[in-house]
Design a protein around this motif. Structure first.
Motif, PDB file in Angstrom:
ATOM      1  N   ARG A 135       1.001  -1.059   0.087  1.00 30.45           N
ATOM      2  CA  ARG A 135       0.005  -0.274   0.245  1.00 30.45           C
ATOM      3  C   ARG A 135       1.684   0.872  -0.079  1.00 30.45           C
ATOM      4  NH1 ARG A 135      -3.258  -0.437   5.069  1.00 30.45           N
ATOM      5  NH2 ARG A 135      -4.987   1.128   4.133  1.00 30.45           N
ATOM      6  N   GLU A 136       1.090   2.198  -0.916  1.00 30.83           N
ATOM      7  CA  GLU A 136       1.668   3.416  -1.161  1.00 30.83           C
ATOM      8  C   GLU A 136       1.097   4.496  -0.601  1.00 30.83           C
ATOM      9  OE1 GLU A 136       5.190   2.075  -4.803  1.00 30.83           O
ATOM     10  OE2 GLU A 136       2.994   3.168  -4.940  1.00 30.83           O
ATOM     11  N   VAL A 137       0.152   4.311  -0.805  1.00 34.25           N
ATOM     12  CA  VAL A 137      -0.994   5.672  -0.737  1.00 34.25           C
ATOM     13  C   VAL A 137      -1.692   4.839   0.453  1.00 34.25           C
ATOM     14  CG1 VAL A 137      -2.488   7.452  -1.830  1.00 34.25           C
ATOM     15  CG2 VAL A 137      -1.001   5.850  -3.062  1.00 34.25           C
ATOM     16  N   LEU A 138      -2.253   6.581   1.504  1.00 37.36           N
ATOM     17  CA  LEU A 138      -3.075   6.075   2.735  1.00 37.36           C
ATOM     18  C   LEU A 138      -3.987   7.399   2.977  1.00 37.36           C
ATOM     19  CD1 LEU A 138      -0.409   4.552   4.990  1.00 37.36           C
ATOM     20  CD2 LEU A 138      -1.782   3.228   4.456  1.00 37.36           C
ATOM     21  N   LEU A 139      -4.855   7.769   2.817  1.00 37.05           N
ATOM     22  CA  LEU A 139      -6.066   8.834   4.088  1.00 37.05           C
ATOM     23  C   LEU A 139      -5.836   8.453   5.627  1.00 37.05           C
ATOM     24  CD1 LEU A 139      -6.579  10.607   1.719  1.00 37.05           C
ATOM     25  CD2 LEU A 139      -9.066   9.039   1.704  1.00 37.05           C
ATOM     26  N   TRP A 142       0.309  19.540  -2.490  1.00 35.83           N
ATOM     27  CA  TRP A 142       1.776  20.345  -2.264  1.00 35.83           C
ATOM     28  C   TRP A 142       2.172  19.619  -3.508  1.00 35.83           C
ATOM     29  CZ3 TRP A 142       1.868  18.272   3.723  1.00 35.83           C
ATOM     30  CH2 TRP A 142       0.858  18.776   4.297  1.00 35.83           C
ATOM     31  N   LYS A 143       2.228  18.864  -3.355  1.00 32.71           N
ATOM     32  CA  LYS A 143       3.052  18.442  -5.010  1.00 32.71           C
ATOM     33  C   LYS A 143       1.879  17.365  -5.795  1.00 32.71           C
ATOM     34  CE  LYS A 143       7.145  17.887  -2.319  1.00 32.71           C
ATOM     35  NZ  LYS A 143       8.751  16.791  -1.922  1.00 32.71           N
ATOM     36  N   GLU A 144       2.243  17.694  -7.499  1.00 25.35           N
ATOM     37  CA  GLU A 144       1.610  17.360  -8.541  1.00 25.35           C
ATOM     38  C   GLU A 144       1.422  15.462  -8.040  1.00 25.35           C
ATOM     39  OE1 GLU A 144      -1.624  17.076 -10.237  1.00 25.35           O
ATOM     40  OE2 GLU A 144      -0.853  19.255 -10.322  1.00 25.35           O
ATOM     41  N   CYS A 145       0.413  14.521  -8.394  1.00 27.08           N
ATOM     42  CA  CYS A 145       0.800  13.727  -8.414  1.00 27.08           C
ATOM     43  C   CYS A 145       0.056  12.689  -9.942  1.00 27.08           C
ATOM     44  CB  CYS A 145      -0.429  12.926  -7.173  1.00 27.08           C
ATOM     45  SG  CYS A 145       0.788  13.168  -5.711  1.00 27.08           S
ATOM     46  N   ARG A 182      -4.468   9.665  -8.077  1.00 30.18           N
ATOM     47  CA  ARG A 182      -5.794  10.157  -7.882  1.00 30.18           C
ATOM     48  C   ARG A 182      -6.451   9.209  -7.503  1.00 30.18           C
ATOM     49  NH1 ARG A 182      -6.655  16.111  -9.029  1.00 30.18           N
ATOM     50  NH2 ARG A 182      -4.555  17.146  -8.868  1.00 30.18           N
ATOM     51  N   ARG A 183      -6.798   8.340  -8.143  1.00 26.56           N
ATOM     52  CA  ARG A 183      -7.728   7.439  -8.488  1.00 26.56           C
ATOM     53  C   ARG A 183      -7.546   6.413  -7.522  1.00 26.56           C
ATOM     54  NH1 ARG A 183      -6.911   6.785 -14.225  1.00 26.56           N
ATOM     55  NH2 ARG A 183      -4.791   4.774 -13.747  1.00 26.56           N
ATOM     56  N   GLU A 184      -6.582   6.720  -6.331  1.00 30.33           N
ATOM     57  CA  GLU A 184      -6.733   5.233  -5.467  1.00 30.33           C
ATOM     58  C   GLU A 184      -7.024   6.557  -4.322  1.00 30.33           C
ATOM     59  OE1 GLU A 184      -5.614   2.112  -2.727  1.00 30.33           O
ATOM     60  OE2 GLU A 184      -6.296   2.629  -4.542  1.00 30.33           O
ATOM     61  N   LEU A 185      -6.804   7.603  -4.111  1.00 28.91           N
ATOM     62  CA  LEU A 185      -7.533   8.642  -3.541  1.00 28.91           C
ATOM     63  C   LEU A 185      -8.795   8.689  -3.727  1.00 28.91           C
ATOM     64  CD1 LEU A 185      -4.874  11.270  -3.305  1.00 28.91           C
ATOM     65  CD2 LEU A 185      -4.712   9.789  -1.476  1.00 28.91           C
ATOM     66  N   GLU A 186      -9.125   8.817  -4.208  1.00 23.51           N
ATOM     67  CA  GLU A 186     -10.610   8.640  -4.709  1.00 23.51           C
ATOM     68  C   GLU A 186     -11.405   7.433  -4.478  1.00 23.51           C
ATOM     69  OE1 GLU A 186     -10.618   9.280  -8.939  1.00 23.51           O
ATOM     70  OE2 GLU A 186     -11.175  11.768  -8.688  1.00 23.51           O
ATOM     71  N   ARG A 187     -10.653   6.057  -4.230  1.00 26.64           N
ATOM     72  CA  ARG A 187     -11.041   4.828  -3.782  1.00 26.64           C
ATOM     73  C   ARG A 187     -11.002   5.114  -2.095  1.00 26.64           C
ATOM     74  NH1 ARG A 187      -9.080   0.262  -2.104  1.00 26.64           N
ATOM     75  NH2 ARG A 187      -7.145   1.261  -2.465  1.00 26.64           N
ATOM     76  N   LEU A 188     -10.157   5.471  -1.865  1.00 28.62           N
ATOM     77  CA  LEU A 188     -10.135   5.638  -0.587  1.00 28.62           C
ATOM     78  C   LEU A 188     -10.799   6.658   0.554  1.00 28.62           C
ATOM     79  CD1 LEU A 188      -5.678   5.675  -0.246  1.00 28.62           C
ATOM     80  CD2 LEU A 188      -7.785   4.084   0.211  1.00 28.62           C
ATOM     81  N   GLY A 189     -11.439   7.630  -0.392  1.00 30.56           N
ATOM     82  CA  GLY A 189     -11.870   8.547   0.068  1.00 30.56           C
ATOM     83  C   GLY A 189     -13.995   7.899   0.122  1.00 30.56           C
ATOM     84  N   ALA A 190     -14.022   7.410  -0.796  1.00 29.01           N
ATOM     85  CA  ALA A 190     -15.086   6.436  -1.282  1.00 29.01           C
ATOM     86  C   ALA A 190     -15.659   5.676   0.034  1.00 29.01           C
ATOM     87  CB  ALA A 190     -15.441   6.231  -2.881  1.00 29.01           C
TER      88      ALA A 190
END
Length: 408
Positions: free
Chosen positions: A298-302, A365-368, A373-381
């Motif tokens: 898991r590279e991205v965490l919310l 703070w940095k463009e990704c 972004r898709r992973e962040l959207e999934r985690l948010g949902a």
């Protein structure tokens, strides 16, 4: 002396905090017991556990905490409400007991009340310990009611000339709801928690309930204090090492005298390392783990704003740019943190908007890239669904600093 890189430290800490991969429900006692999970604001521990064991529903969490009582909530580090395995009460409660000449955690503010009453701390603590067995078999609704109920129990033990002062309006916060005696009790509840006399019961709507440790767990708190203290230091170093005694003191919220006493109990299990040229310590047992960190699935965490992972006191490890720290760690109401491979790359908030559902705003703070972004959207949902709310929108905002380099 071994030099550890920031990347090595991040990777090791992600694994120590069980954020390197998705864990199963069977792992929950180990996951929660790593370093405890703060539950202030209420629900913070649920978010922290969800980020490690996303397959565990809120109903299952409540069952473990309120019905099976595998988990327990009590005042612990820094005087905050913390959820931890009941079987590890020694490390999370008994280890925090103050030694001779050491002030108790979270009691510094009591000085105003002591001066007003012209009474000493030890006498009042002794009297409160004397009356707290009256909590056995009782469940008291709300913190305000707990403060005032115990203050009433203590009243007959006070010298007669102090009783009128005891019942005067509090000099803290809400004099219409709290007396001086209630304020004294509020401060002394932390030491009494560490002594195994008071814990949180099942939440009733928006109000917590309280009872005795013995009533909730079914037995009194018994612990080898020295071994409990060593275990607490081990937990801290495993989750937050490399570290120093001063960082440990800050994390625990205790006096330097108490922190150094506890630290020394486990000193033989430590070894020095260098971090950016400065000396710090790790557990000797963790040496190989730093040298060969686990792969991240898991590279991205919310993460929630009060996740244990964000409680690292060497904050430059999480975010090297100190100018961004005030956006992550606030005096009240921390936002959530967007974490990429152990670095905080932004913050997020989720707010329920009427019948529309949860609106999530993410500031980077940095463009990704698109995948992040898709992973962040999934985690948010997924987080909104965990809270039982539909996700109505996810808004991204990128605020890049001129020297920031895209890396995710």
């Amino acid at each position: 002396m071994t030099e550890l890189s920031v990347e090595q430290i991040r990777r090791f800490r992600l694994a120590a905090h069980h954020l390197d991969r998705v864990y199963a429900n069977a792992d929950i006692p180990v996951v929660v017991g790593a370093c405890g999970m703060q539950n202030s604001p209420p629900g913070a521990w649920e978010t922290a556990l969800f980020n490690r064991v996303p397959g565990c529903s809120r109903a299952e969490m409540e069952r473990l905490l309120y019905e099976e009582k595998v988990l327990l909530q009590a005042w612990s580090m820094r005087g905050a409400p913390v959820v931890f395995p009941a079987s590890e009460s020694g490390a999370f409660l008994a280890a925090l007991t103050a030694g001779e000449g050491e002030p108790w955690i979270y009691t510094q503010g009591i000085a105003l009340a002591l001066e007003f009453l012209q009474m000493d701390f030890d006498t009042l603590l002794e009297q409160m310990v004397q009356v707290l067995p009256q909590l056995d078999g009782r469940l008291i609704l709300s913190k305000t009611a707990l403060d005032q109920t115990i203050a009433e129990w203590m009243l007959p033990l006070l010298p007669e000339e102090k009783r009128k002062l005891w019942n005067q309006p509090s000099m803290y916060g809400s004099p219409d709801q709290q007396t001086v005696g209630g304020a004294v009790v509020s401060f002394l509840l932390r030491p009494c928690a560490y002594l195994g006399l008071v814990v949180f019961g099942e939440r009733n709507g928006i109000s917590p309930t309280f009872t005795s440790y013995k009533t909730w767990v079914g037995r009194g708190l018994e612990a080898d204090h020295q071994e409990a203290a060593r275990e607490l230091v081990r937990k801290y170093l495993h989750c937050y090492g490399p570290a120093t005694p001063d960082l440990f003191v800050t994390w625990l919220g205790c006096s330097k005298k108490q922190g150094r006493r506890l630290w020394e109990l486990a000193a033989q299990e430590m070894e020095p390392v260098s971090v950016l040229g400065k000396r710090a310590f790790i557990l000797a047992a963790d040496r190989d783990g730093f040298g060969s960190p686990k792969e991240l699935s898991r590279e991205v965490l919310l993460l929630g704003g009060h996740d244990p992972f964000l409680d690292q006191r060497d904050r430059f490890i999480l975010q090297p740019d100190k100018s961004l720290h005030k956006q992550i760690w606030k005096l009240v109401s921390n936002p959530g943190a967007i974490v990429y491979r152990g670095e905080i790359i932004g913050v997020w908030t989720g707010k329920k908007s009427g019948n529309k559902g949860m609106e999530i705003k993410m500031t980077l703070w940095k463009e990704c890239g698109r995948d992040v972004r898709r992973e962040l959207e999934r985690l948010g949902a997924e987080y909104a669904a965990f809270r039982g709310i539909a996700c109505s929108s996810i808004i991204f905002q990128v605020i890049s600093k001129s020297d920031a380099q895209p890396h995710c």
